[in-house]
Design a protein around this motif. Sequence first.
Motif, PDB file in Angstrom:
ATOM      1  N   ILE A 476       0.814  -1.232   0.000  1.00 47.44           N
ATOM      2  CA  ILE A 476       0.000   0.000   0.000  1.00 47.44           C
ATOM      3  C   ILE A 476       0.837   1.267   0.000  1.00 47.44           C
ATOM      4  O   ILE A 476       0.312   2.359  -0.175  1.00 47.44           O
ATOM      5  N   ARG A 477       2.156   1.111   0.180  1.00 47.71           N
ATOM      6  CA  ARG A 477       3.008   2.292   0.397  1.00 47.71           C
ATOM      7  C   ARG A 477       2.847   3.336  -0.704  1.00 47.71           C
ATOM      8  O   ARG A 477       2.635   4.512  -0.432  1.00 47.71           O
ATOM      9  N   TRP A 483       2.516  11.332   2.961  1.00 47.17           N
ATOM     10  CA  TRP A 483       3.658  12.247   3.120  1.00 47.17           C
ATOM     11  C   TRP A 483       4.904  11.392   3.295  1.00 47.17           C
ATOM     12  O   TRP A 483       4.843  10.282   3.788  1.00 47.17           O
ATOM     13  N   LYS A 484       6.055  11.912   2.872  1.00 45.28           N
ATOM     14  CA  LYS A 484       7.297  11.175   3.142  1.00 45.28           C
ATOM     15  C   LYS A 484       8.483  12.131   3.208  1.00 45.28           C
ATOM     16  O   LYS A 484       8.439  13.230   2.644  1.00 45.28           O
ATOM     17  N   ASN A 485       9.522  11.705   3.929  1.00 43.98           N
ATOM     18  CA  ASN A 485      10.825  12.358   3.832  1.00 43.98           C
ATOM     19  C   ASN A 485      11.857  11.241   3.659  1.00 43.98           C
ATOM     20  O   ASN A 485      11.485  10.116   3.343  1.00 43.98           O
ATOM     21  N   VAL A 489       7.778   7.176   5.901  1.00 45.17           N
ATOM     22  CA  VAL A 489       6.637   7.250   4.978  1.00 45.17           C
ATOM     23  C   VAL A 489       5.377   7.202   5.827  1.00 45.17           C
ATOM     24  O   VAL A 489       5.261   6.354   6.719  1.00 45.17           O
ATOM     25  N   ILE A 490       4.456   8.125   5.578  1.00 47.73           N
ATOM     26  CA  ILE A 490       3.176   8.113   6.292  1.00 47.73           C
ATOM     27  C   ILE A 490       2.112   7.597   5.320  1.00 47.73           C
ATOM     28  O   ILE A 490       1.962   8.130   4.220  1.00 47.73           O
ATOM     29  N   GLU A 491       1.416   6.517   5.736  1.00 50.71           N
ATOM     30  CA  GLU A 491       0.418   5.892   4.859  1.00 50.71           C
ATOM     31  C   GLU A 491      -0.971   5.992   5.478  1.00 50.71           C
ATOM     32  O   GLU A 491      -1.121   5.923   6.700  1.00 50.71           O
ATOM     33  N   ILE A 497      -7.416   6.024   9.900  1.00 50.45           N
ATOM     34  CA  ILE A 497      -6.203   5.707  10.672  1.00 50.45           C
ATOM     35  C   ILE A 497      -4.961   5.868   9.784  1.00 50.45           C
ATOM     36  O   ILE A 497      -4.907   5.359   8.664  1.00 50.45           O
ATOM     37  N   LEU A 498      -3.956   6.575  10.327  1.00 49.87           N
ATOM     38  CA  LEU A 498      -2.669   6.769   9.625  1.00 49.87           C
ATOM     39  C   LEU A 498      -1.625   5.819  10.197  1.00 49.87           C
ATOM     40  O   LEU A 498      -1.706   5.415  11.363  1.00 49.87           O
ATOM     41  N   ASN A 499      -0.623   5.512   9.377  1.00 45.29           N
ATOM     42  CA  ASN A 499       0.528   4.749   9.869  1.00 45.29           C
ATOM     43  C   ASN A 499       1.807   5.514   9.547  1.00 45.29           C
ATOM     44  O   ASN A 499       1.978   6.022   8.441  1.00 45.29           O
ATOM     45  N   CYS A 500       2.686   5.597  10.539  1.00 46.85           N
ATOM     46  CA  CYS A 500       3.985   6.252  10.350  1.00 46.85           C
ATOM     47  C   CYS A 500       5.053   5.155  10.341  1.00 46.85           C
ATOM     48  O   CYS A 500       5.265   4.481  11.348  1.00 46.85           O
ATOM     49  N   GLU A 501       5.690   4.980   9.174  1.00 44.09           N
ATOM     50  CA  GLU A 501       6.637   3.870   8.985  1.00 44.09           C
ATOM     51  C   GLU A 501       8.066   4.399   8.876  1.00 44.09           C
ATOM     52  O   GLU A 501       8.363   5.242   8.035  1.00 44.09           O
ATOM     53  N   PHE A 502       8.966   3.882   9.737  1.00 41.90           N
ATOM     54  CA  PHE A 502      10.379   4.279   9.668  1.00 41.90           C
ATOM     55  C   PHE A 502      11.039   3.563   8.493  1.00 41.90           C
ATOM     56  O   PHE A 502      10.768   2.399   8.238  1.00 41.90           O
TER      57      PHE A 502
END
Length: 801
Positions: A476-477, A483-485, A489-491, A497-502
């Motif tokens: 799904i990424r 948003w991402k840096n 990556v924020i999905e 519901i959001l997910n913040c992935e390192f």
Amino acid sequence: MSKRRIKKVAIIGSGIMGSGIACHFANIGVQVLLLDIIPKELTDAEQAKGLTLNDKTVRNRIVNNSLASALKLNPSPIYHKKFANNIATGNLEDDISKVGDADWIMEVVVERLDIKKQVFEKLEQYRTPGTLITSNTSGIPIKFMSEGRSEDFQKHFCGTHFFNPARYLKLFEIIPGPKTDASVMEFLNNYGEQFLGKTSVIAKDTPAFIGNRIGIFSIMSLFHLVKELDLTVEEVDKLTGPVIGRPKSATFRTVDVVGLDTLVHVAKGIADNCKDDESLPLFELPDFINTMIDNKWLGSKTGQGFYKKHVANGKKEILSLDLNTLEYRSAQKAKFATLELTKSVDKVIDRFKILISGKDKAGAFYRKSFAALFAYVSYRVPEITNEWYKIDDAMKAGFGWEHGPFQIWDAIGVEKGIEIMKDEGLEPANWVHEMLASGNASFYSVKDGATYGYTIKSKEQVKIPGQDAFIILDNIRQSNEVWKNSEVVIEDLGDGILNCEFQSKMNTIGGDVLAGINKAIDLAEKDFEGLIIGNQGANFSVGANIGMIFMMAVEQEYDELNMAIKYFQDTMMRMRYSAIPTIAAPHGMTLGGGCELSMHADKVIAAAETYIGLVEFGVGVIPGGGGSKEMALRAQDLFRKGDVELNILQEYFLTIGMAKVATSAYEAFDMGVLQTGKDIVVVNKGRQIATAKAHARLMADAGYTQPVKRKDIKVLGKQALGMFLVGTDSMEAANYISEHDHKIANKLAYVMAGGDLSEPTLVNEQYLLDLEREAFLSLCTERKTLERIQHMLKTGKPLRN
């Protein structure tokens, strides 16, 4: 039909495998009856005590000793020692009638058909009709085992093959017999995944099933390739380890651990029973293997195999076997230009194209080994399974491969894979050519967040079943990115519901990760209803970016360092006091800053295999991202009227001071890192993000209210500080800790006591955070702390100085 539930399991056979399986059922709260044979004679110790063969302790000696040995293993087969209470032991004469109460009876006795058949005959006399009955065989055909048994027995009988160690290896092969009921297969498939936390794979009743058939082929093929390319043991282990997403033990170290005799036994079984296998010659043992078997160089169990521990003048050395001379020699460092090209490529899946195009011996090795593997797996369909992707599932779950053969083939390119096969005089099975001809250029594809796979029958991509309980971030990424840096990556997981992935190296927490967490909270508070901090990497996070801390400290940029620590602390406090529920989903190594982050979420959904702890003492500092504050706060939350408050505080102090790491999520509750009644554990890591999402949704629906900041934390001041200082003085005097350990411990004592206040006082969290940051900074000015950080960065191991 009534719903089948598993409350009690009877396991017959208490060897390494039987005891390991018993422990894993105990891990998930199932009552276990573990039975084994009675001894034929007394030991000297039993004779000395005047015992007879009729005494209960003697009759249960084999089973009790086996279980006791299993429980002493490291790594442990059990999540928490209290779970061992779920296991009752007995013997096959006095206690066999008790199998009548079991919902599932599993045979795990020696791999001999005659003995297994005798056991089943005995069990059938006491088994309740309708009870599941399975064999954990790794090679004997299932059809032979149930011959002569009743219709009800045969209907409820199949193979259920766990891999050793049962707690850690995820593959659970289910092999139907000729008369196994389809509902039994369906139940076990689901139970393995949902309750046992396994990757369930239904296999056909063919020799070695799926995992071992492909795994043993892969190793045997390498044994032949070693000679052809004149590779050393170290070179093969370098080429077949983490660089291609395989375990550190790679090939030869793995064989040493498993035992060369075990490997040869399975290989011979395949050679004897798979006469139509087009790669049969590869299952013949090379001369060097025959010599090792004759010499009893079987690996760890005999003290030497491909590697051998050697002690001379008090110094330990690991020697390697020279495959040409068959003599042991000092280890040689393996180096290849091709591997250097992949150093900057973080994702394993992106390395395969580079590896097969290498111009050196490594490139040749990868082309030859992948060509052989791709051809072999293509011909095993439909022999061992109708669904080719089950081969990938089996290799990932049973052998710890990050990517299965068909995933690797896709990464290289299906046509490129065929090209390297042709160079080696090989051809894939016809269905692969048909796949390309039908316009399907790959085995897998991703659509709408789900994985699809090519089907041989319909010649089209169809959604692979069994994904509905999972959220796969890789799928799904791209489509759900908000948003991402460079490191986050924020999905959007859907349903608000959001997910913040390192995505930093080893998921370390530095400036960009903290910026990403803050951005995720901003977005969630504005347009969403909950936030998960979760990823599906090998580990959740190994902690703060100590390289960055080291650089600032060496350059004496203390203002910047102070700001960086404050940024970490402020981010943790934002997580705790945001307007939306925050959930952390730790798994694998969750150390230092990763642990601090988890402790500041509203709720933790931890994978059972979470190794979590505050380990900052190892690099010469105290937890500086709110961890020291949080342990002081949690200790005081346990203070009760009349309690010896100092004892509770001391326990939490020692958790940090001894850099304790839980070896499972369940142990983390004992340490106070996870909290009973608030945090939960999931056994199947694949379900973790989906479970976290469900809990975030539940909290939002229940009317989540932004928490009020704490101002009521009771600190004990001088009363506690005095006790801590006396303790650290005596530990240094007794040489338990070094002078620098003493200094760090005293700094931590000052924080957790709340400073040297003259009497117990109520303070707010910021007061403790300021003390924590001050202590952390002052330790960063110490030469010995910098030595510790540098040593950790260089070697990955803590330094005691």
